[in-house]
Design a protein around this motif. Structure first.
Motif, mmCIF file in Angstrom:
data_model
loop_
_atom_site.group_PDB
_atom_site.id
_atom_site.type_symbol
_atom_site.label_atom_id
_atom_site.label_comp_id
_atom_site.label_asym_id
_atom_site.label_seq_id
_atom_site.Cartn_x
_atom_site.Cartn_y
_atom_site.Cartn_z
ATOM 1 N N LYS A 10 0.831 -1.208 0.000
ATOM 2 C CA LYS A 10 0.000 0.000 0.000
ATOM 3 C C LYS A 10 0.867 1.259 0.000
ATOM 4 C CE LYS A 10 -3.840 -2.269 2.394
ATOM 5 N NZ LYS A 10 -4.616 -2.371 3.659
ATOM 6 N N ILE B 71 1.950 3.435 -3.224
ATOM 7 C CA ILE B 71 1.131 4.509 -3.792
ATOM 8 C C ILE B 71 1.747 5.860 -3.475
ATOM 9 C CG2 ILE B 71 -1.121 5.627 -3.702
ATOM 10 C CD1 ILE B 71 -2.325 2.847 -3.104
ATOM 11 N N GLN C 141 0.089 -9.566 -5.170
ATOM 12 C CA GLN C 141 -0.385 -8.812 -4.006
ATOM 13 C C GLN C 141 0.372 -7.503 -3.832
ATOM 14 O OE1 GLN C 141 0.166 -11.876 -0.992
ATOM 15 N NE2 GLN C 141 -2.044 -12.268 -0.933
ATOM 16 N N THR D 128 -0.950 -4.909 -6.688
ATOM 17 C CA THR D 128 -2.390 -4.653 -6.810
ATOM 18 C C THR D 128 -2.825 -3.290 -6.280
ATOM 19 O OG1 THR D 128 -2.986 -7.000 -6.889
ATOM 20 C CG2 THR D 128 -4.674 -5.467 -6.118
ATOM 21 N N PRO D 129 -2.401 -2.861 -5.071
ATOM 22 C CA PRO D 129 -2.849 -1.541 -4.602
ATOM 23 C C PRO D 129 -2.444 -0.406 -5.537
ATOM 24 C CG PRO D 129 -1.953 -2.806 -2.777
ATOM 25 C CD PRO D 129 -1.615 -3.559 -4.031
ATOM 26 N N ALA E 9 -1.665 -0.641 -8.784
ATOM 27 C CA ALA E 9 -2.367 -0.785 -10.061
ATOM 28 C C ALA E 9 -3.797 -0.260 -9.950
ATOM 29 C CB ALA E 9 -2.360 -2.247 -10.498
ATOM 30 N N THR E 10 -4.447 -0.571 -8.848
ATOM 31 C CA THR E 10 -5.820 -0.096 -8.638
ATOM 32 C C THR E 10 -5.851 1.422 -8.544
ATOM 33 O OG1 THR E 10 -6.399 -2.141 -7.477
ATOM 34 C CG2 THR E 10 -7.813 -0.227 -7.097
ATOM 35 N N ASP E 11 -4.891 1.991 -7.824
ATOM 36 C CA ASP E 11 -4.826 3.439 -7.661
ATOM 37 C C ASP E 11 -4.590 4.137 -8.996
ATOM 38 O OD1 ASP E 11 -4.429 5.862 -5.767
ATOM 39 O OD2 ASP E 11 -2.590 5.873 -6.979
ATOM 40 N N ARG E 12 -3.792 3.531 -9.873
ATOM 41 C CA ARG E 12 -3.452 4.149 -11.162
ATOM 42 C C ARG E 12 -4.382 3.722 -12.300
ATOM 43 N NH1 ARG E 12 1.667 6.616 -11.227
ATOM 44 N NH2 ARG E 12 2.195 7.105 -9.056
ATOM 45 N N GLY E 13 -5.292 2.812 -12.021
ATOM 46 C CA GLY E 13 -6.179 2.340 -13.077
ATOM 47 C C GLY E 13 -5.475 1.512 -14.128
ATOM 48 N N THR F 91 -3.949 -2.272 -15.534
ATOM 49 C CA THR F 91 -4.119 -3.726 -15.480
ATOM 50 C C THR F 91 -2.748 -4.368 -15.608
ATOM 51 O OG1 THR F 91 -6.299 -3.590 -16.527
ATOM 52 C CG2 THR F 91 -5.183 -5.736 -16.552
#
Length: 233
Positions: A37, A40, A61, A64-65, A67-71, A73
């Motif tokens: 986390k 980020i 793992q 993932t945080p 990638a999700t924050d930056r949109g 894949t």
């Protein structure tokens, strides 16, 4: 093109004193999730174009945080997987240090082949090929220097850094890549430049590409394509 070589966050294997290798089910521990986390904020000053990672769970793992924050894949590349330690997989390190092969791994890595597994020279070949191929692909897609992430494992990252440093694989154990560390290589048309090694600091915004600069901070040098000023990590 600039690649951030990210080692996965601390895993349950890192604290168990067992050589997990490609054992299934090895996850990040509590600190590892915090480290994931934390990426980020650590990378908040950088535009990340792509994330590529080893197929193992602890790498997924880790990215993932972010990638999700930056949109983004993330892409999986099997060539970034952990070393196949073969029959050494799952054994305690206290046992392995007594094996004759242990000294070979430490002092003559290029000759080390794990029983039932792969050799460290094979690891370096596949990992370097993966990094350079993704680098070329992104250069062709974007036509400019972009920053991307390759999330992998300690020995794999060290072997890539050894290649970038023009250091023989036998000396790769002198390089350190701790869990959640960031090592940075900028590849140019002529040669790679190593900008950071084992960086565990809070902020990498300084890796943003300043105009008309080359490693060392010199300006208007024409010998190599633009690259950011080098700094220790």
């Amino acid at each position: 093109m600039t690649v951030i070589l990210l080692r996965h966050g601390r895993s349950t294997a890192n604290t168990s004193h067992v050589l997990a290798g490609r054992s299934p089910g090895v996850e990040l521990d509590e600190l590892g999730h915090i480290q994931a986390k934390g990426l980020i904020a650590r990378l908040s000053g950088l535009e990340i174009t792509e994330i590529v990672h080893s197929p193992l769970l602890r790498c997924l793992q880790t990215v993932t945080p972010l990638a999700t924050d930056r949109g983004l894949t993330p892409l999986v590349d099997d060539r970034l997987a952990e070393v196949d330690y073969g029959q050494w997989t799952g054994r305690e390190l206290s046992e392995l240090v007594r094996e004759p092969l242990w000294k070979v791994v430490q002092q003559h890595a290029s000759a080390a082949v794990f029983p039932g597994g792969e050799g460290l020279a094979q690891v370096q070949a596949r990992a370097v090929a993966a990094i350079r191929e993704h680098d070329i692909r992104l250069a062709e897609q974007h036509g400019r220097d972009v920053v991307w992430i390759a999330c992998s494992h300690g020995d794999v990252i060290k072997s890539v850094l050894a290649d970038a440093l023009a250091t023989h694989l036998d000396g790769f154990q002198r390089i350190v890549a701790e869990p959640a560390s960031l090592s940075v290589v900028r590849y140019t048309e002529t040669r790679p430049f190593v900008l950071r090694v084992n960086d565990t600091g809070p902020d990498l915004a300084g890796l943003a590409v300043p105009p008309k600069s080359v490693p060392g901070g010199e300006v208007n040098a024409a010998a190599d394509p633009p690259a950011a000023a080098a700094s220790g990590g």
